[in-house]
Design an enzyme around this catalytic site. Structure first.
Site, PDB file in Angstrom:
ATOM      1  CG  HIS A 128      -8.573  -2.801  -2.388  1.00 51.50           C
ATOM      2  ND1 HIS A 128      -9.479  -2.210  -2.996  1.00 51.50           N
ATOM      3  CD2 HIS A 128      -8.357  -2.337  -1.222  1.00 51.50           C
ATOM      4  CE1 HIS A 128      -9.674  -1.134  -2.506  1.00 51.50           C
ATOM      5  NE2 HIS A 128      -9.189  -1.266  -1.286  1.00 51.50           N
ATOM      6  CB  VAL A 178      -9.101   1.816  -4.978  1.00 56.29           C
ATOM      7  CG1 VAL A 178      -8.761   1.155  -6.391  1.00 56.29           C
ATOM      8  CG2 VAL A 178      -8.085   3.242  -4.622  1.00 56.29           C
ATOM      9  CG  ASN A 236     -12.326  -0.755   3.689  1.00 57.52           C
ATOM     10  OD1 ASN A 236     -12.608  -1.004   4.825  1.00 57.52           O
ATOM     11  ND2 ASN A 236     -11.146  -0.222   3.537  1.00 57.52           N
ATOM     12  CG  ASP A 248      -1.914   0.785   1.183  1.00 55.10           C
ATOM     13  OD1 ASP A 248      -3.274   0.349   1.115  1.00 55.10           O
ATOM     14  OD2 ASP A 248      -1.855   2.359   1.084  1.00 55.10           O
TER      15      ASP A 248
HETATM   16  P1  AMP Z   1      -9.781   1.363   0.250  1.00 54.99           P
HETATM   17  O1  AMP Z   1     -10.115   2.598   1.090  1.00 54.99           O
HETATM   18  O2  AMP Z   1     -10.068   0.019   0.889  1.00 54.99           O
HETATM   19  O3  AMP Z   1     -10.398   1.467  -1.342  1.00 54.99           O
HETATM   20  O4  AMP Z   1      -8.017   1.447   0.092  1.00 54.99           O
HETATM   21  C1  AMP Z   1      -7.695   1.713  -1.073  1.00 54.99           C
HETATM   22  C2  AMP Z   1      -6.016   1.699  -0.607  1.00 54.99           C
HETATM   23  O5  AMP Z   1      -5.308   1.835  -2.088  1.00 54.99           O
HETATM   24  C3  AMP Z   1      -5.572   2.785   0.348  1.00 54.99           C
HETATM   25  O6  AMP Z   1      -5.144   2.165   1.274  1.00 54.99           O
HETATM   26  C4  AMP Z   1      -4.618   3.327  -0.578  1.00 54.99           C
HETATM   27  O7  AMP Z   1      -3.435   3.814   0.383  1.00 54.99           O
HETATM   28  C5  AMP Z   1      -4.308   2.534  -1.523  1.00 54.99           C
HETATM   29  N1  AMP Z   1      -3.738   3.153  -2.919  1.00 54.99           N
HETATM   30  C6  AMP Z   1      -4.163   4.058  -3.368  1.00 54.99           C
HETATM   31  N2  AMP Z   1      -3.242   4.365  -4.666  1.00 54.99           N
HETATM   32  C7  AMP Z   1      -2.264   3.488  -4.545  1.00 54.99           C
HETATM   33  C8  AMP Z   1      -1.035   3.255  -5.194  1.00 54.99           C
HETATM   34  N3  AMP Z   1      -1.106   3.838  -6.459  1.00 54.99           N
HETATM   35  N4  AMP Z   1      -0.128   2.110  -4.902  1.00 54.99           N
HETATM   36  C9  AMP Z   1      -0.563   1.276  -3.956  1.00 54.99           C
HETATM   37  N5  AMP Z   1      -1.691   1.537  -2.917  1.00 54.99           N
HETATM   38  C10 AMP Z   1      -2.331   2.602  -3.351  1.00 54.99           C
END
Ligand code: AMP
Ligand code: ZN
Length: 112
Positions: free
Chosen positions: A98, A94, A85, A30
């Site tokens: 994941h 996102v 989430n 992350d």
């Molecule tokens: P969520 O809130 O469950 O959708 O988590 C999305 C996660 O994606 C967050 O913990 C972000 O820090 C992570 N994230 C967003 N962009 C990137 C990226 N380019 N590379 C790695 N992690 C990312």
């Protein structure tokens, strides 16, 4: 999906810090870690949310991959937390499914 960040990672167009990859799943660190070990495990095919995951084999594979990476990262015995989430109230940012793998310290609170 062409405008999906994690699809671009799955296709190799964007290169995250990969810790594991096979034909169906990708795992990477992350970018904004909430713990010493904070890894995201994704299916390579686009699945927007947990609500859209209708493939039990893929669901199992994602969970088994989390456990495999926990071993690889040395946190399997000390322990870890896995979070998915889903949608707005779940804090999903996102919209490509994941699984968060958090470990390396006592995980005391959910993600903000
Ligand atoms: P969520 O809130 O469950 O959708 O988590 C999305 C996660 O994606 C967050 O913990 C972000 O820090 C992570 N994230 C967003 N962009 C990137 C990226 N380019 N590379 C790695 N992690 C990312
Ligand atoms: Zn996607």
């Amino acid at each position: 999906m062409s405008d999906c960040l994690f699809c671009k990672m799955a296709s190799g167009e964007i290169k995250p810090d990969v810790v594991y990859e096979d034909e169906k799943v990708l795992a990477f660190r992350d970018i904004n870690p909430k713990a010493p070990v904070h890894i995201l495990v994704i299916p390579k095919i686009h699945v927007a949310t947990l609500n859209d995951l209708n493939n039990g084999d893929l669901a199992g594979l994602l969970l088994q991959t989390v456990a495999k990476i926990a071993q690889q990262e040395g946190v399997a015995e000390s322990g870890y937390r896995t979070i998915i989430n889903c949608n707005s109230d779940g804090g999903q940012e996102v919209y490509h499914l994941h699984l968060h793998l958090l470990g390396g310290k006592k995980i005391t609170s959910p993600l903000a």
